[in-house]
Design a protein around this motif. Structure first.
Motif, PDB file in Angstrom:
ATOM      1  N   MET A   1      39.976  32.649  30.830  1.00 39.01           N
ATOM      2  CA  MET A   1      40.818  33.682  30.440  1.00 39.01           C
ATOM      3  C   MET A   1      39.868  34.785  30.487  1.00 39.01           C
ATOM      4  N   SER A   2      40.266  36.186  30.886  1.00 37.43           N
ATOM      5  CA  SER A   2      39.639  37.130  31.090  1.00 37.43           C
ATOM      6  C   SER A   2      40.091  37.984  29.616  1.00 37.43           C
ATOM      7  N   ASN A   3      39.215  38.843  28.807  1.00 35.77           N
ATOM      8  CA  ASN A   3      39.885  39.574  27.964  1.00 35.77           C
ATOM      9  C   ASN A   3      39.236  40.876  27.962  1.00 35.77           C
ATOM     10  N   LEU A   4      39.867  41.940  27.429  1.00 37.20           N
ATOM     11  CA  LEU A   4      39.481  43.439  27.447  1.00 37.20           C
ATOM     12  C   LEU A   4      39.263  44.012  25.916  1.00 37.20           C
ATOM     13  N   SER A   5      38.218  44.416  25.543  1.00 45.38           N
ATOM     14  CA  SER A   5      37.936  44.763  24.291  1.00 45.38           C
ATOM     15  C   SER A   5      38.206  46.262  24.319  1.00 45.38           C
ATOM     16  N   VAL A   6      39.269  46.687  23.417  1.00 47.68           N
ATOM     17  CA  VAL A   6      39.626  48.085  23.070  1.00 47.68           C
ATOM     18  C   VAL A   6      39.298  48.381  21.854  1.00 47.68           C
ATOM     19  N   ASN A   7      38.646  49.698  21.803  1.00 42.72           N
ATOM     20  CA  ASN A   7      38.472  50.308  20.283  1.00 42.72           C
ATOM     21  C   ASN A   7      39.569  51.463  19.988  1.00 42.72           C
ATOM     22  N   THR A   8      39.994  51.035  18.785  1.00 42.93           N
ATOM     23  CA  THR A   8      41.247  52.035  18.368  1.00 42.93           C
ATOM     24  C   THR A   8      40.598  53.202  17.757  1.00 42.93           C
ATOM     25  N   ILE A 131      42.966  40.216  43.148  1.00 42.22           N
ATOM     26  CA  ILE A 131      43.210  39.735  41.609  1.00 42.22           C
ATOM     27  C   ILE A 131      42.550  38.380  41.580  1.00 42.22           C
ATOM     28  N   LEU A 132      42.616  37.458  42.317  1.00 41.21           N
ATOM     29  CA  LEU A 132      42.253  36.028  42.350  1.00 41.21           C
ATOM     30  C   LEU A 132      40.380  36.162  42.065  1.00 41.21           C
ATOM     31  N   PHE A 133      40.011  37.029  42.836  1.00 37.30           N
ATOM     32  CA  PHE A 133      38.388  36.974  42.819  1.00 37.30           C
ATOM     33  C   PHE A 133      37.947  37.909  42.152  1.00 37.30           C
ATOM     34  N   SER A 134      38.734  38.972  41.124  1.00 43.51           N
ATOM     35  CA  SER A 134      38.168  39.792  40.538  1.00 43.51           C
ATOM     36  C   SER A 134      37.937  39.497  39.093  1.00 43.51           C
ATOM     37  N   ASP A 135      36.601  39.822  38.472  1.00 39.85           N
ATOM     38  CA  ASP A 135      36.721  39.611  37.000  1.00 39.85           C
ATOM     39  C   ASP A 135      37.653  39.829  35.989  1.00 39.85           C
ATOM     40  N   LYS A 136      38.158  41.007  36.388  1.00 41.68           N
ATOM     41  CA  LYS A 136      39.173  41.678  35.258  1.00 41.68           C
ATOM     42  C   LYS A 136      40.704  41.466  35.823  1.00 41.68           C
ATOM     43  N   LYS A 137      40.606  40.589  37.167  1.00 36.81           N
ATOM     44  CA  LYS A 137      42.152  40.564  37.843  1.00 36.81           C
ATOM     45  C   LYS A 137      42.613  41.814  38.131  1.00 36.81           C
ATOM     46  N   GLN A 138      41.823  42.322  38.813  1.00 39.18           N
ATOM     47  CA  GLN A 138      42.413  43.828  39.534  1.00 39.18           C
ATOM     48  C   GLN A 138      42.705  43.782  40.975  1.00 39.18           C
ATOM     49  N   LEU A 140      43.465  46.189  44.239  1.00 43.46           N
ATOM     50  CA  LEU A 140      42.564  47.216  44.820  1.00 43.46           C
ATOM     51  C   LEU A 140      43.002  48.629  43.934  1.00 43.46           C
ATOM     52  N   GLY A 141      44.181  48.739  43.845  1.00 37.13           N
ATOM     53  CA  GLY A 141      44.975  49.881  43.051  1.00 37.13           C
ATOM     54  C   GLY A 141      44.233  50.052  41.742  1.00 37.13           C
ATOM     55  N   ASP A 142      43.963  48.866  41.037  1.00 41.33           N
ATOM     56  CA  ASP A 142      43.505  48.995  39.535  1.00 41.33           C
ATOM     57  C   ASP A 142      42.146  49.380  39.680  1.00 41.33           C
ATOM     58  N   ALA A 143      41.342  48.610  40.629  1.00 42.53           N
ATOM     59  CA  ALA A 143      39.962  48.977  40.785  1.00 42.53           C
ATOM     60  C   ALA A 143      39.675  50.420  40.960  1.00 42.53           C
ATOM     61  N   ALA A 144      40.551  50.964  41.880  1.00 40.69           N
ATOM     62  CA  ALA A 144      40.393  52.281  42.327  1.00 40.69           C
ATOM     63  C   ALA A 144      40.643  53.264  41.512  1.00 40.69           C
ATOM     64  N   SER A 145      41.591  53.066  40.373  1.00 38.52           N
ATOM     65  CA  SER A 145      42.049  53.720  39.310  1.00 38.52           C
ATOM     66  C   SER A 145      41.509  53.575  38.007  1.00 38.52           C
ATOM     67  N   GLY A 146      40.646  52.477  38.000  1.00 38.04           N
ATOM     68  CA  GLY A 146      39.850  52.127  36.875  1.00 38.04           C
ATOM     69  C   GLY A 146      40.877  51.661  35.614  1.00 38.04           C
ATOM     70  N   THR A 147      42.007  50.682  36.225  1.00 35.94           N
ATOM     71  CA  THR A 147      42.761  50.489  35.279  1.00 35.94           C
ATOM     72  C   THR A 147      42.852  48.814  35.294  1.00 35.94           C
ATOM     73  N   VAL A 148      43.489  48.082  34.262  1.00 37.87           N
ATOM     74  CA  VAL A 148      43.789  46.697  34.279  1.00 37.87           C
ATOM     75  C   VAL A 148      45.131  46.294  33.713  1.00 37.87           C
ATOM     76  N   VAL A 149      45.638  45.174  33.918  1.00 36.68           N
ATOM     77  CA  VAL A 149      46.925  44.868  33.358  1.00 36.68           C
ATOM     78  C   VAL A 149      46.653  44.028  32.273  1.00 36.68           C
ATOM     79  N   ILE A 150      47.094  44.165  30.851  1.00 37.59           N
ATOM     80  CA  ILE A 150      46.818  43.410  29.795  1.00 37.59           C
ATOM     81  C   ILE A 150      48.233  42.965  29.158  1.00 37.59           C
ATOM     82  N   SER A 151      48.130  42.000  28.689  1.00 35.93           N
ATOM     83  CA  SER A 151      49.060  41.430  27.794  1.00 35.93           C
ATOM     84  C   SER A 151      49.370  42.276  26.584  1.00 35.93           C
ATOM     85  N   THR A 152      50.427  42.322  26.076  1.00 34.15           N
ATOM     86  CA  THR A 152      50.850  43.037  24.830  1.00 34.15           C
ATOM     87  C   THR A 152      51.223  41.978  23.803  1.00 34.15           C
ATOM     88  N   LYS A 153      51.013  40.648  24.095  1.00 32.15           N
ATOM     89  CA  LYS A 153      51.576  39.717  23.098  1.00 32.15           C
ATOM     90  C   LYS A 153      50.377  39.642  22.102  1.00 32.15           C
TER      91      LYS A 153
END
Length: 241
Positions: A1-8, A131-138, A140-153
């Motif tokens: 499971m990959s996680n993203l740490s966000v500072n509020t 998505i399968l081989f990216s550490d952050k499940k990105q 190409l569109g995510d990698a190019a834009s510097g984005t990632v899809v996260i769960s809001t649960k």
């Protein structure tokens, strides 16, 4: 499971789960169903128009015009609904920047344009593999834009942060509470919660005396009531600045 740490903005680190391939496919299929129903509706409307207009080219032009928003469905939804389409909303996920900053509309455009490579040209093969081989499940569109899809649960509870639930009509008691810092409030809250859970009244009293000495006040409140008020006052002032 990959996680993203966000500072509020309250300097609280929240860990979000990065959405995997399966959930993203389900969200994609939901969006596909929405577009399918839209197409059926458009066909029904334009077919009815055919009974009014004798010119088939007029009906064709109207149909193409009404179909146009469907081509920009994901782009429009992401921009208007802060990184969500209907499918992502139902699956409780959203698009965010890797560094936690707000996603600019230009990043959404990059993601949308690269759907052509990720999804349509190669029947989704490029997007799935990336998505399968990216550490952050990105993809190409995510990698190019510097984005990632996260769960809001979100599993992080408010009791795990320095935040406190403060009602709109709340009236603060200690005006000088803002001389404290986030790290001070975090330490006060952690100590306060532990003291409550273990019924450690001695520690709670010492905590009250310490905070009173810092604020230069003698409130006359009970230990628990005083600390609880300080926490709410701090949140009231910092959230309304």
């Amino acid at each position: 499971m990959s996680n993203l740490s966000v500072n509020t903005t309250q300097n609280v680190n929240l860990d979000y789960k990065i959405v995997g391939l399966g959930e993203r496919i389900v969200a994609f299929l939901i969006d596909g169903f929405v577009l399918y129903m839209y197409i059926i509706l458009v066909n029904a409307i334009t077919s009815a128009m055919g009974l009014v207009f004798d010119d088939d080219w007029t009906v064709f032009g109207l149909r193409a015009l009404i179909f146009l928003p469907a081509m920009f469905y994901t782009l429009i939804c992401h921009i208007l609904f802060q990184g969500r389409t209907l499918g992502k909303y139902i699956m409780k996920m959203r698009v965010v920047k890797i560094d936690g900053s707000p996603v600019h509309w230009s990043s959404y455009i990059v993601r949308w344009m690269l759907r052509l490579v990720d999804i349509w040209l190669f029947l989704g093969a490029v997007g799935i593999l990336s998505i399968l081989f990216s550490d952050k499940k990105q993809r190409l569109g995510d990698a190019a834009s510097g984005t990632v899809v996260i769960s809001t649960k979100q599993k992080t509870k408010i009791t795990h942060t320095i935040l406190e639930e403060v009602k709109d009509d709340y009236t603060p008691v200690f005006v000088n509470v803002t001389q404290l810092e986030d790290k001070d409030i975090r330490l006060i809250k952690e100590t306060f919660l532990i003291a409550k859970q273990t019924a450690d009244y001695k520690t709670m009293k010492q905590l009250r005396l310490k905070v009173e000495s810092i604020l230069g006040t003698n409130s006359g409140l009970y230990d628990r009531e005083f600390i609880d008020t300080v926490l709410k006052d701090y949140n009231y002032y910092t959230q309304n600045m």
